[in-house]
Design an enzyme around this catalytic site. Structure first.
Site, PDB file in Angstrom:
ATOM      1  CD  GLU A 198       8.613 -49.817   1.132  1.00 43.98           C
ATOM      2  OE1 GLU A 198       9.031 -50.126  -0.093  1.00 43.98           O
ATOM      3  OE2 GLU A 198       9.231 -49.899   1.823  1.00 43.98           O
TER       4      GLU A 198
ATOM      5  CG  ASP B  81       4.785 -50.167  -4.592  1.00 42.35           C
ATOM      6  OD1 ASP B  81       3.892 -51.012  -5.721  1.00 42.35           O
ATOM      7  OD2 ASP B  81       5.186 -50.576  -3.940  1.00 42.35           O
TER       8      ASP B  81
ATOM      9  CG  ASP C  10       5.061 -47.925  -8.658  1.00 39.29           C
ATOM     10  OD1 ASP C  10       4.790 -47.993  -7.053  1.00 39.29           O
ATOM     11  OD2 ASP C  10       5.823 -48.430  -8.960  1.00 39.29           O
TER      12      ASP C  10
ATOM     13  CG  ASN D  22       4.818 -54.610  -4.528  1.00 37.91           C
ATOM     14  OD1 ASN D  22       6.176 -54.024  -5.095  1.00 37.91           O
ATOM     15  ND2 ASN D  22       4.684 -54.665  -3.030  1.00 37.91           N
TER      16      ASN D  22
ATOM     17  CG  ASN E 219       7.716 -47.270  -2.647  1.00 33.71           C
ATOM     18  OD1 ASN E 219       8.077 -46.936  -1.517  1.00 33.71           O
ATOM     19  ND2 ASN E 219       7.069 -48.731  -2.432  1.00 33.71           N
TER      20      ASN E 219
ATOM     21  CG  ASP F 233      13.026 -49.200  -4.488  1.00 38.76           C
ATOM     22  OD1 ASP F 233      12.726 -48.367  -4.619  1.00 38.76           O
ATOM     23  OD2 ASP F 233      12.508 -50.154  -3.666  1.00 38.76           O
ATOM     24  CG  HIS F 234       8.960 -47.075  -6.142  1.00 39.68           C
ATOM     25  ND1 HIS F 234       7.344 -48.479  -6.747  1.00 39.68           N
ATOM     26  CD2 HIS F 234       9.851 -48.675  -4.920  1.00 39.68           C
ATOM     27  CE1 HIS F 234       7.907 -49.722  -6.196  1.00 39.68           C
ATOM     28  NE2 HIS F 234       9.269 -49.813  -4.895  1.00 39.68           N
TER      29      HIS F 234
END
Length: 257
Positions: free
Chosen positions: A34, A145, A216, A147, A7, A248-249
């Site tokens: 994303e 991802d 992930d 989530n 991501n 952030d991943h």
DNA sequence: ATGTCGGAATTATTCCGA
């Protein structure tokens, strides 16, 4: 063969960072999530310069997924049937003998938010689509991802977060139903007891305080599982590189025979 | 400070989503 998921949190903002990572790790197939751009804005030329072709399923501003490959791949599907209103979150391509799907599962925001039940429905639609496609009988990858924190070991603080978003029984049950269509989590398969995270909030120095989540995943069908040699969550690339801001991943990659 | 990012809407500031 090296496969990966990442991501990137905005491809335009991340482009130099992404190129650095690709040139460092040289994966053969990558699922991106994303992208936050439309298909027309996808920088195919820049990836071609470093030896990658891409198939994309983007949209304006948010979401968006793509698959990068060394040679052109054939797109098998764009989007999840019946879930189009929730944004561009799935793409499947065939590359060599591997059927490769990458997904960006809806975040859900909080259990009280209207997006939370919609997230659960999205996961049910994913399960149904996978069951109908019969991927389990092929060498196949399902990555992205998700989530969702699958188990307590995958959270920096299950005691605090149990029952909150990413940590609910309803999410975990639906994730398990996806796995039950014929998939194994490659990282957990090779590392049954390792606590490692793939995402850390930008806020509050979460990365350095080890306040992360493992959300992930690279999932593999049975015949793919037999080919896995190693899986790595690439923490190095959650850090700044040459002054460039990371996603952030962290990327996750696996090497196959 | 719920502390940071990316992107959009609108023009350097505010919002939204994550």
């Amino acid at each position: 063969m090296r496969i990966a998921t990442w991501n990137v949190n905005g491809l335009r903002a991340r482009l130099d960072f992404v190129r650095l990572w690709l040139e460092s790790r040289r994966p053969d197939i990558v699922g991106f999530q994303e992208l936050k751009l439309e298909d027309e804005q996808f920088p195919h030329e820049l990836f071609a310069e470093i030896g990658y072709h891409a198939v994309t399923h983007g949209q304006k501003s948010w979401n968006g997924v793509a698959i990068l490959t060394r040679e052109p791949a054939e797109v098998l599907e764009r989007g999840l049937m019946g879930q189009e209103d929730f944004g561009s979150r799935l793409i499947t391509a065939q590359f060599e003998d591997i059927r490769f799907t990458t997904v960006y599962v809806p975040n859900g925001k909080s259990v009280e938010h209207e997006d939370y039940p919609k997230k659960l429905l999205w996961l049910e639609a994913l399960r149904d689509a996978l069951a109908a496609a019969g991927h389990a009988d092929h060498p196949a990858v399902l990555c992205g991802d998700f989530n969702i924190v699958p188990a307590p070991i995958d959270s920096w603080n299950e005691a605090l977060l149990a029952g909150h978003i990413f940590h609910t029984d309803a999410e975990r049950t639906r994730y398990q139903a996806v796995l039950d269509t014929g998939w194994s989590d490659l990282f957990r398969h090779l590392h049954p007891a390792e606590k490692q995270f793939s995402w850390w909030d930008y806020r509050g120095g979460a990365f350095h305080r080890r306040m992360g989540l493992r959300i992930d995943f690279l999932l593999g069908s049975r015949s793919l599982l037999e080919r896995v040699e190693s899986v790595q969550i690439d923490r190095e690339f959650r850090k700044k590189q040459d002054g460039l801001t990371p996603s952030d991943h962290a990327p996750v990659f696996a090497d196959l025979t």
